[in-house]
Design an enzyme around this catalytic site. Structure first.
Site, PDB file in Angstrom:
ATOM      1  N   CYS A 143     -48.182  -7.451   0.283  1.00 61.29           N
ATOM      2  CA  CYS A 143     -49.288  -8.289  -0.200  1.00 61.29           C
ATOM      3  C   CYS A 143     -49.896  -9.188   0.867  1.00 61.29           C
ATOM      4  O   CYS A 143     -50.970  -9.745   0.661  1.00 61.29           O
ATOM      5  CB  CYS A 143     -48.831  -9.135  -1.384  1.00 61.29           C
ATOM      6  SG  CYS A 143     -48.354  -8.146  -2.809  1.00 61.29           S
ATOM      7  N   HIS A 397     -56.380  -8.458  -7.231  1.00 59.63           N
ATOM      8  CA  HIS A 397     -55.474  -8.452  -6.079  1.00 59.63           C
ATOM      9  C   HIS A 397     -55.354  -7.040  -5.493  1.00 59.63           C
ATOM     10  O   HIS A 397     -54.369  -6.346  -5.730  1.00 59.63           O
ATOM     11  CB  HIS A 397     -54.114  -8.995  -6.531  1.00 59.63           C
ATOM     12  CG  HIS A 397     -53.046  -8.987  -5.497  1.00 59.63           C
ATOM     13  ND1 HIS A 397     -53.301  -9.001  -4.133  1.00 59.63           N
ATOM     14  CD2 HIS A 397     -51.680  -8.968  -5.613  1.00 59.63           C
ATOM     15  CE1 HIS A 397     -52.147  -8.990  -3.473  1.00 59.63           C
ATOM     16  NE2 HIS A 397     -51.151  -8.964  -4.344  1.00 59.63           N
ATOM     17  N   CYS A 428     -47.050 -14.625  -1.760  1.00 60.89           N
ATOM     18  CA  CYS A 428     -45.709 -14.060  -1.833  1.00 60.89           C
ATOM     19  C   CYS A 428     -45.787 -12.591  -1.433  1.00 60.89           C
ATOM     20  O   CYS A 428     -46.863 -11.991  -1.418  1.00 60.89           O
ATOM     21  CB  CYS A 428     -45.119 -14.218  -3.228  1.00 60.89           C
ATOM     22  SG  CYS A 428     -46.083 -13.466  -4.557  1.00 60.89           S
ATOM     23  N   GLY A 430     -43.704  -8.750  -1.810  1.00 65.51           N
ATOM     24  CA  GLY A 430     -42.683  -7.950  -2.454  1.00 65.51           C
ATOM     25  C   GLY A 430     -41.492  -7.702  -1.541  1.00 65.51           C
ATOM     26  O   GLY A 430     -41.646  -7.609  -0.329  1.00 65.51           O
TER      27      GLY A 430
END
Length: 444
Positions: A143, A397, A428, A430
């Site tokens: 991300c 996103h 954040c 993953g």
């Protein structure tokens, strides 16, 4: 003995506190303008110290993005990622009248395409008018890939490999889905942390909510605010300067194809209400609190950010809309990966010699409202400083694009405000990480 030791402990704590303050003062003084270096800095009740312009600064020259569209059913559902990427790459250079041959390297953040989109990126380069002499590569830090592309280009500029570089991010979540994580050893299941890396993202959101007491009501309120802010920004035209119109084709359910020009984000829902959000069922866990309404949307989009060494930008008469001041990436437990910004942001601020209160705008990715709320509250950030134009709950996103998109949105917001200011981009990641970067807007 304890009575005698206590004053020493207190003295040591005071000395450490003083050293911390002196270190921060040293960094802040290092940002003062050349005109103040020879004498005492002048305090002002209305403005922060003026930053020193170093010719070696890594600066942001310009940035653009596509609209962000709904995956599977939006305007980009039939548009390949190379076309999305080519649109923003061409627009950024055309806006500042820069010959593509002047770019020393291109880095593209991508998550879902094979090889992080290496083939897609090279094709996009040629479609956007780059000569074959300009290289390109891709990066996948999930991300944060779009932000990581910016940091990688900044690193190349910093080490002298080139003076101008282009950082991008792109994702088509329509054409590629999150699926097989790859070829891994069966031993993964014997290691708790490794095993936690395959926990579905929605369950990590539930873990954060349960472990840190983030209620469903608090998550829904945050999601409602994101939608309202994004709707207001769209209604007042705040996104127009960011978005590159993309002309593409879309095929409907009956097989009819038409040509459209996409100019607006699709995920924003001005009619969202708290009552409507409260009616949504948990999406990942029975009796959970994470829903489709308080989570980020699955999306398609691209963004590009042009960067340079300050002295090169000045020499070529290029605009300067931001200065990269610091970056940090940290690791956190994979099963609560959403807490990453709560640890990455302090690390980046420390590198920049700043505190939470010194920052005017935070762009924190809203992967899930649970984790965004936790990070904001843990750091004590006033909520009106966070995502003033909405975040991923409303906008969407597109994984590899988001970090670059956030930087474009942040610097446009600071530019509208006009004054010298600091902004932070964070998200954040993953498998348990967090990333954050500090940018300075130099002022109008």
């Amino acid at each position: 003995v304890q009575t005698c030791a206590l004053p020493r402990v207190a003295e040591h704590g005071e000395r450490a506190h003083l050293q911390g303050k002196m270190q921060r003062l040293s960094v802040v003084l290092g940002h003062l303008s050349p005109g103040l270096r020879g004498g005492a800095p002048q305090a002002s009740c209305c403005s922060a110290p003026r930053s020193r312009d170093s010719p070696e600064d890594i600066v942001v020259v310009h940035g653009r993005r596509t609209a962000i569209c709904k995956a599977k059913r939006g305007a980009f559902k039939d548009t390949t990622p190379d076309e999305l990427l080519a649109a923003v790459m061409a627009a950024v250079l055309q806006d500042v009248n820069l010959n593509p041959g002047e770019v020393g390297d291109v880095c593209v953040g991508n998550v879902l395409q094979p090889g992080a989109g290496a083939f897609v990126a090279r094709v996009a380069q040629f479609l956007s008018g780059f000569p074959e002499s300009v290289p390109v590569y891709c990066v996948n830090r999930q991300c944060s890939s779009g932000l990581q592309a910016i940091i990688n280009i900044a690193g190349g500029i910093r080490n002298g490999s080139y003076d101008i570089g282009l950082a991008c991010g792109v994702e088509s979540m329509t054409l590629r889905e999150v699926g097989n994580p790859g070829n891994v050893s069966s031993r993964m299941m014997d290691n708790e942390k490794a095993r936690d890396c395959i926990i579905p993202m929605g369950i990590t959101s539930e873990n954060v909510a349960e472990r840190f007491g983030v209620t469903r009501e608090r998550q829904d309120a945050f999601a409602f605010s994101s939608q309202q802010r994004a709707a207001r920004a769209q209604r007042t035209g705040k996104f127009k300067a960011e978005i590159v119109p993309v002309t593409t084709t879309v095929t409907d359910d009956k097989g009819a194809t038409r040509t459209i020009t996409v100019t607006q984000d699709e995920g924003i829902r001005p009619s969202t209400t708290l009552e409507g959000l409260a009616k949504l069922r948990p999406a990942f866990k029975e009796n959970g609190s994470t829903t489709a309404g308080n989570s980020s949307q699955v999306s398609d989009g691209a963004a590009a950010v042009l960067m340079a060494k300050r002295k090169k930008a000045v020499q070529m008469g290029l605009p300067i809309i931001g200065v990269l001041r610091s970056f940090a990436v940290v690791g956190v437990p994979p099963d609560i990966m959403g807490i990453g910004p709560a640890y990455a942001i302090p690390a980046a601020l420390k590198k920049a010699g700043l505190t939470v209160d010194d920052v005017d705008v935070y762009e924190i990715n809203e992967a899930f409202s649970s984790q965004a709320v936790y990070c904001i509250e843990k750091l004590g950030i006033p909520e009106d400083k966070v995502n003033p134009n909405g975040g991923a709950v409303a906008l969407g996103h597109p994984l590899g694009c988001t970090g670059a998109r956030q930087v474009v949105t942040l610097l446009n917001e600071l530019q509208r405000r006009g004054k010298r200011a600091y902004g932070v981009v964070s998200m954040c990641i993953g498998t348990g990480m967090g990333a954050a970067a500090v940018f300075e807007y130099p002022g109008n």
